[in-house]
Enzyme design. Structure first.
Site, mmCIF file in Angstrom:
data_model
loop_
_atom_site.group_PDB
_atom_site.id
_atom_site.type_symbol
_atom_site.label_atom_id
_atom_site.label_comp_id
_atom_site.label_asym_id
_atom_site.label_seq_id
_atom_site.Cartn_x
_atom_site.Cartn_y
_atom_site.Cartn_z
ATOM 1 N N HIS A 156 0.836 -1.205 0.000
ATOM 2 C CA HIS A 156 0.000 0.000 0.000
ATOM 3 C C HIS A 156 0.870 1.255 0.000
ATOM 4 O O HIS A 156 2.066 1.190 0.302
ATOM 5 C CB HIS A 156 -0.921 0.030 1.229
ATOM 6 C CG HIS A 156 -2.110 -0.868 1.107
ATOM 7 N ND1 HIS A 156 -2.062 -2.204 1.431
ATOM 8 C CD2 HIS A 156 -3.377 -0.621 0.672
ATOM 9 C CE1 HIS A 156 -3.253 -2.744 1.203
ATOM 10 N NE2 HIS A 156 -4.068 -1.816 0.749
ATOM 11 N N LYS A 160 -0.386 4.801 4.613
ATOM 12 C CA LYS A 160 -1.238 3.837 5.331
ATOM 13 C C LYS A 160 -0.687 3.603 6.742
ATOM 14 O O LYS A 160 0.508 3.393 6.917
ATOM 15 C CB LYS A 160 -1.324 2.524 4.550
ATOM 16 C CG LYS A 160 -2.288 1.531 5.202
ATOM 17 C CD LYS A 160 -2.781 0.490 4.228
ATOM 18 C CE LYS A 160 -3.711 -0.503 4.903
ATOM 19 N NZ LYS A 160 -4.971 0.119 5.353
#
Ligand code: NAD
Length: 268
Positions: A156, A160
């Site tokens: 990600h 995040k």
């Protein structure tokens, strides 16, 4: 029984959709997608001082937003979940919750809210990921755990804050379910240093962070003679926003209960 998913007379959607986390990456897209689907956006809430999109009324708190809405769609931060669960439980508004990184206490608060209002709680609202999760359970049931090592790798964007991702954990839960075990009993996460050999039946997680990757997940079943890999790549977080709005249209007017994206997609 009115057809769910359509907006207007005979459906559960009368007031519209409220957005918690309206200034965030997901919240902004949810507001756009709700309007594109023909639903009214009743307003939004965010942290004090957050830059909210023009044209959306900013409400004081969750209770005020829920009072105006059929459904609140929430993508915020795990630290908000317990207070928001208590606030929405005292209303007649449904809740679509996409926030990840929830603790066991947060999950319990969501389950308690679902005794009073309809809640769709999903770590990932994309139809593709939910299909992968359904396949993961079937594959895990078919492939013996002592021969096929299950590993889940996710990547990600650098912003995040939780790891492994809620989706990776959802895939892990599906594998554990297919094998008839509890995920918590078999998780091997964040390996580092002298870890010892891999335990038979373990479900491994590895999390990569960098750049602006929207979300990539690969489930690997690795045996001595073959590897099977199931990969999902999201290129645009709009896939999650569209799914969350679909869940909102589906859940409006439903009876209290805890629903999943599998219920929304008719795959439960
Ligand atoms: P973001 O940081 O861009 O947005 C979060 C927003 O929530 C921010 O504007 C923040 O100010 C606001 N916020 C925080 N606490 C709040 C509170 N108490 N009340 C009101 N607003 C509050 O993050 P994002 O990328 O939009 O992701 C948000 C969450 O959604 C994360 O947990 C992420 O992992 C999750 N997520 C889930 C899915 C899914 O499909 N389920 C998809 C993408 C992201």
């Amino acid at each position: 029984m009115p057809r769910r998913g359509a907006i207007g007379k005979g459906t559960g959607m009368h007031k519209g959709i409220g957005v918690a986390g309206i200034a965030g990456r997901m919240g902004r897209l949810v507001a756009e997608e709700a309007q594109a689907a023909g639903a009214k956006v009743t307003g939004g809430i965010d942290r004090a001082g957050a830059e909210t999109p023009p044209g959306v009324a900013v409400l004081h708190d969750m209770a005020a937003l829920a009072a105006l809405s059929d459904v609140v769609v929430e993508f915020t931060h795990a630290s908000s979940v317990q207070a928001h669960a208590r606030a929405i439980a005292g209303t007649s508004c449904a809740w679509v919750l996409g926030t990840t990184g929830l603790s066991a206490e947060d999950e319990a608060a969501v389950a308690e809210a679902a005794r009073h209002v309809a809640v769709v709680h999903a770590p990932n609202f994309s139809p593709g990921v939910n299909l992968v999760i359904a396949l993961a359970e079937k594959m895990a049931a078919a492939l013996p755990a002592d021969a096929y090592d299950a590993e889940i790798v996710e990547m990600h964007h650098r912003q995040k804050v939780d790891a492994p991702s809620g989706t990776a954990l959802g895939m892990g839960r599906a594998v554990a379910k297919g094998r008839g075990v509890n995920l918590a009993d078999v998780t091997e996460s964040g390996r580092d240093g002298h870890t010892g050999a891999r335990k038979t039946g373990a479900i491994g997680f590895a999390a990569l962070r960098g750049g602006q990757v929207v979300g990539e997940h690969t489930l690997i079943f690795a045996a001595g003679t073959e590897h099977i890999e199931l990969t999902h790549r999201a290129f645009d977080r709009r896939a999650f926003a569209t799914g969350a709005v679909r869940a909102a249209l589906w859940v409006a007017g439903r009876k209290p209960g805890l629903y999943s994206m599998m219920d929304v997609l008719g795959m439960a």
